[in-house]
Design a protein around this motif. Structure first.
Motif, short mmCIF file in Angstrom:
data_model
loop_
_atom_site.label_atom_id
_atom_site.label_comp_id
_atom_site.label_asym_id
_atom_site.label_seq_id
_atom_site.Cartn_x
_atom_site.Cartn_y
_atom_site.Cartn_z
N SER A 12 0.83 -1.21 0.00
CA SER A 12 0.00 0.00 0.00
C SER A 12 0.86 1.24 0.00
CB SER A 12 -0.90 0.03 1.23
OG SER A 12 -1.62 -1.16 1.33
N ILE A 13 1.95 1.22 0.79
CA ILE A 13 2.84 2.38 0.83
C ILE A 13 3.42 2.64 -0.55
CG2 ILE A 13 5.08 3.15 1.66
CD1 ILE A 13 4.36 1.99 4.36
N THR A 66 6.52 8.68 10.51
CA THR A 66 5.66 7.52 10.75
C THR A 66 4.20 7.94 10.70
OG1 THR A 66 7.38 6.73 12.22
CG2 THR A 66 5.26 5.61 12.33
N GLU A 67 3.91 9.08 11.34
CA GLU A 67 2.54 9.59 11.36
C GLU A 67 2.01 9.76 9.94
OE1 GLU A 67 -0.50 10.40 13.83
OE2 GLU A 67 1.54 10.08 14.54
N ILE A 68 2.84 10.37 9.06
CA ILE A 68 2.37 10.70 7.71
C ILE A 68 2.27 9.45 6.83
CG2 ILE A 68 2.91 11.97 5.61
CD1 ILE A 68 4.32 14.03 7.39
N ILE A 69 3.31 8.61 6.86
CA ILE A 69 3.38 7.53 5.88
C ILE A 69 2.58 6.30 6.32
CG2 ILE A 69 4.93 5.90 4.73
CD1 ILE A 69 7.08 7.98 4.82
N VAL A 70 2.73 5.90 7.60
CA VAL A 70 2.21 4.59 8.01
C VAL A 70 0.78 4.67 8.54
CG1 VAL A 70 2.60 2.67 9.57
CG2 VAL A 70 4.52 3.76 8.47
N LYS A 71 0.48 5.72 9.28
CA LYS A 71 -0.78 5.75 10.03
C LYS A 71 -2.04 5.66 9.16
CE LYS A 71 0.13 5.75 14.41
NZ LYS A 71 1.48 5.20 14.19
N ASP A 78 10.46 -4.71 12.34
CA ASP A 78 9.36 -3.74 12.32
C ASP A 78 9.78 -2.42 11.70
OD1 ASP A 78 11.02 -2.99 14.33
OD2 ASP A 78 9.42 -2.27 15.64
N LYS A 79 10.94 -2.40 11.04
CA LYS A 79 11.41 -1.15 10.44
C LYS A 79 11.19 -1.18 8.93
CE LYS A 79 15.58 -1.66 12.17
NZ LYS A 79 15.47 -2.75 13.14
N LEU A 80 10.51 -0.14 8.43
CA LEU A 80 10.30 -0.03 6.99
C LEU A 80 11.21 1.07 6.46
CD1 LEU A 80 6.44 0.06 7.00
CD2 LEU A 80 7.67 -1.43 5.50
N TYR A 81 11.96 0.79 5.39
CA TYR A 81 12.74 1.83 4.74
C TYR A 81 11.96 2.29 3.52
CZ TYR A 81 16.38 0.29 7.82
OH TYR A 81 17.07 -0.03 8.95
N VAL A 82 11.62 3.57 3.50
CA VAL A 82 10.72 4.08 2.47
C VAL A 82 11.41 5.18 1.68
CG1 VAL A 82 8.53 5.22 2.08
CG2 VAL A 82 8.70 3.53 3.87
N HIS A 83 11.41 5.03 0.36
CA HIS A 83 11.90 6.12 -0.48
C HIS A 83 10.77 7.12 -0.65
CE1 HIS A 83 12.86 8.23 -4.24
NE2 HIS A 83 14.08 8.17 -3.78
#
Lengths: 161, 115
Positions: free
Chosen positions: A112-113, A145-150, A127-132
């Motif tokens: 989804s991300i 985290t608030e913006i991308i995952v929540k 539990d760590k996601l590396y996101v470009h």
């Protein structure tokens, strides 16, 4: 028993694909489904059956609607950045944390991300996601985290956990 | 009526695919290019297939198109994820003007620990 259900599912998908009931087609479908099940049956996600629970299914539909909305938004976002002459991008790889536990939920979260505005999952370690992120707006891990995952985490928790 | 909807979906889908391809050419490095390739091309292609469903109706090609939408939705982000991870692991750097690379930082830490 579980393997037999998978087998029936595969044959069903095959029949939908070929859209004919000639015996040659059905025979090929059965053979291929049997092979696929024997070779790959043990990696089939275990928690998938849980989704059939009505409450979870309701949240799955809510998730589908939210997801579609974000995918459309993501497209306009990327289209704007590509067409704009000055290309307003500000990329980098950030690290965020998720509280989801099961593999299925994490897979859905990562995918989804990838399909939502400006973000692309590069790797998932515990539990760590590396996101470009194509347009970094904050330097703080909590805010990221608030913006991308929540936006998906709470819904996915209701569906898969 | 459903023919018109199908044609509109086809045109919108093709324009999204066009923007995605443009992004593939314009953006600076592999990670940014993947962003354009996954997002625009996924939705664009899904819309083209949905247009096919509306245009032909619910018959053999319509059902195939619906199944293809499902496969693309699963495989496109997974593929992008694999390419990005592979590129990073084989040492392809981010664009010089990128702000940060937490992944590289953390992996350097790992390498030191292992030594």
């Amino acid at each position: 028993m579980k393997r037999f259900v998978h087998f029936l599912l595969l044959v069903g998908i095959w029949l939908l694909f070929t859209w004919s009931l000639q015996w040659q087609e059905v025979l090929v479908g059965v053979v291929v489904a049997l092979l696929a099940e024997l070779l790959l049956g043990n990696i089939f996600p275990v928690g998938a059956i849980k989704v059939l629970n009505p409450v979870r299914f309701f949240w799955l539909i809510v998730y589908g609607v939210v997801f579609t909305w974000y995918v459309i938004k993501a497209n306009f976002d990327v289209a704007y950045r590509v067409i704009n002459i000055y290309m307003p991008i500000n990329p980098g790889i950030v690290k965020v944390r998720t509280k989801l536990k099961s593999d299925m939920a994490r897979t859905f979260l990562a995918n989804s991300i990838t399909l939502t505005p400006g973000t692309l999952t590069v790797d998932l370690i515990e539990d760590k996601l590396y996101v470009h992120w194509i347009n970094i707006t904050s330097e703080d891990q909590k805010e990221e985290t608030e913006i991308i995952v929540k936006r998906f985490e709470n819904l996915l928790e209701r569906v898969f956990e | 009526m459903s023919n018109t909807i199908g044609l509109i979906l086809l045109i919108v889908g093709i324009s999204f695919d066009l923007v995605g391809t443009l992004g593939l050419v314009r953006l600076p490095d592999i990670y940014n290019r993947l962003q354009a390739a996954t997002k625009c091309v996924t939705l664009g292609t899904c819309m083209i297939l949905l247009g096919v469903v509306f245009y032909t109706g619910f018959n053999s090609s319509g059902v195939k198109a619906l199944l293809c939408i499902w496969f693309i939705l699963i495989s496109s982000p997974t593929g992008a994820h694999a390419i990005a991870r592979g590129a990073h692991r084989s040492g392809i750097r981010l664009w010089e003007q990128s702000k940060m690379d937490k992944y590289a930082d953390d992996r350097e830490g790992e390498a030191i620990k292992q030594e």
